[in-house]
Design an enzyme around this catalytic site. Sequence first.
Site, PDB file in Angstrom:
ATOM      1  N   GLU A 142       4.074  -5.306   6.310  1.00 54.72           N
ATOM      2  CA  GLU A 142       4.543  -4.156   7.084  1.00 54.72           C
ATOM      3  C   GLU A 142       3.357  -3.532   7.803  1.00 54.72           C
ATOM      4  O   GLU A 142       2.242  -3.493   7.282  1.00 54.72           O
ATOM      5  CB  GLU A 142       5.172  -3.084   6.173  1.00 54.72           C
ATOM      6  CG  GLU A 142       6.349  -3.560   5.357  1.00 54.72           C
ATOM      7  CD  GLU A 142       5.933  -4.030   3.969  1.00 54.72           C
ATOM      8  OE1 GLU A 142       4.784  -3.746   3.551  1.00 54.72           O
ATOM      9  OE2 GLU A 142       6.745  -4.698   3.311  1.00 54.72           O
TER      10      GLU A 142
ATOM     11  N   HIS B 261       0.319  -2.383  -1.933  1.00 52.89           N
ATOM     12  CA  HIS B 261       0.338  -1.543  -0.738  1.00 52.89           C
ATOM     13  C   HIS B 261      -1.020  -0.885  -0.516  1.00 52.89           C
ATOM     14  O   HIS B 261      -1.776  -0.669  -1.463  1.00 52.89           O
ATOM     15  CB  HIS B 261       1.384  -0.438  -0.878  1.00 52.89           C
ATOM     16  CG  HIS B 261       2.736  -0.809  -0.382  1.00 52.89           C
ATOM     17  ND1 HIS B 261       3.460  -0.001   0.457  1.00 52.89           N
ATOM     18  CD2 HIS B 261       3.500  -1.904  -0.595  1.00 52.89           C
ATOM     19  CE1 HIS B 261       4.621  -0.571   0.738  1.00 52.89           C
ATOM     20  NE2 HIS B 261       4.670  -1.731   0.100  1.00 52.89           N
TER      21      HIS B 261
END
Length: 321
Positions: free
Chosen positions: A106, A38
């Site tokens: 995402e 991430h």
Amino acid sequence: MTEYGYFLAAEEHGPADLVEQARMAEQAGFSALWISDHYHPWNDAQGQSPFVWSVIGALAQATSLPVQTAVTCPIIRIHPAIVAQAAATGSVLLEGRFRLGVGSGEALNEHVLGDRWPPAPIRLEMLEEAVMLMRQLFEGRRVTHHGKHYTVENARLYTVPEEPVPIDIAAFGSAAAALAGRVGDGFITTVPDAELVARFRRGSGAGGDSKPVRGGVKVCYGPDADEALRTAHRLWPTEALPGGVLSTLTTPGQFEQAARLVTPERLAEKVVCGDDVEAHIGALNAYADAGFDTVYVHQIGPDQRGFFDFYRTKVLPQVAR
């Protein structure tokens, strides 16, 4: 036989803690490691997000377990040619014990350079092209590619493992599962959905049964189940948000706003909290029964040592057979 690994949550722990958790996981009897990739955590309470490729280098020196990213998005924030170089180097350091897990990503992580966030069908198209390009580069030959989404000119990876890095594809819906079956070396998901596994295997053709299926499950071990639930609700309320929200919100603050709709009771339906051995075993067996080859367990919260002792003595001896 289903194997059990540990999920290193880089959104929740700094690099030194992740390396120490990897050591403890191996000592506790887990057989593999996942690590998230991430740029941002899901919320500010999680509070971390180290660069995964640096941590993988440290893991290679700290553990003999195989490692996989779960998952890397190679379509926007990082060009697939750069992901290929990082993955190849990671595999060399791990002496071939590395698999690249990829997905369509995402907006939370992929929007940070100001790029447009495409709709899901376009992201899957980009992912397929990225996988094809990375596979060419893993062969160690010079590659020139002018595709619909990516351009590479005279690129060659000089540091490559003896065997190309396997690429497993993450999916939560039928279209992505079909893509995983068609182009992936394996399948990743975080729901124990037997039909999704079947969709992947149908899409894989004759060799589909030999491709590994890997899943992840979140738990929050602790002697006080109510306190464990409060910890899980503080750190990972996103586990109870729908998938469409997970892929489209852009900041941790937006996820915090959305997570206000998640009650502790709702989260308890998704995450096993406390020290009920049978409940933990049941959560793992749901994946085994759905046809998963490896299940990676993520312990939410700071009590990592207690979790590993609990799984070493109470849980793994009953499932790892």
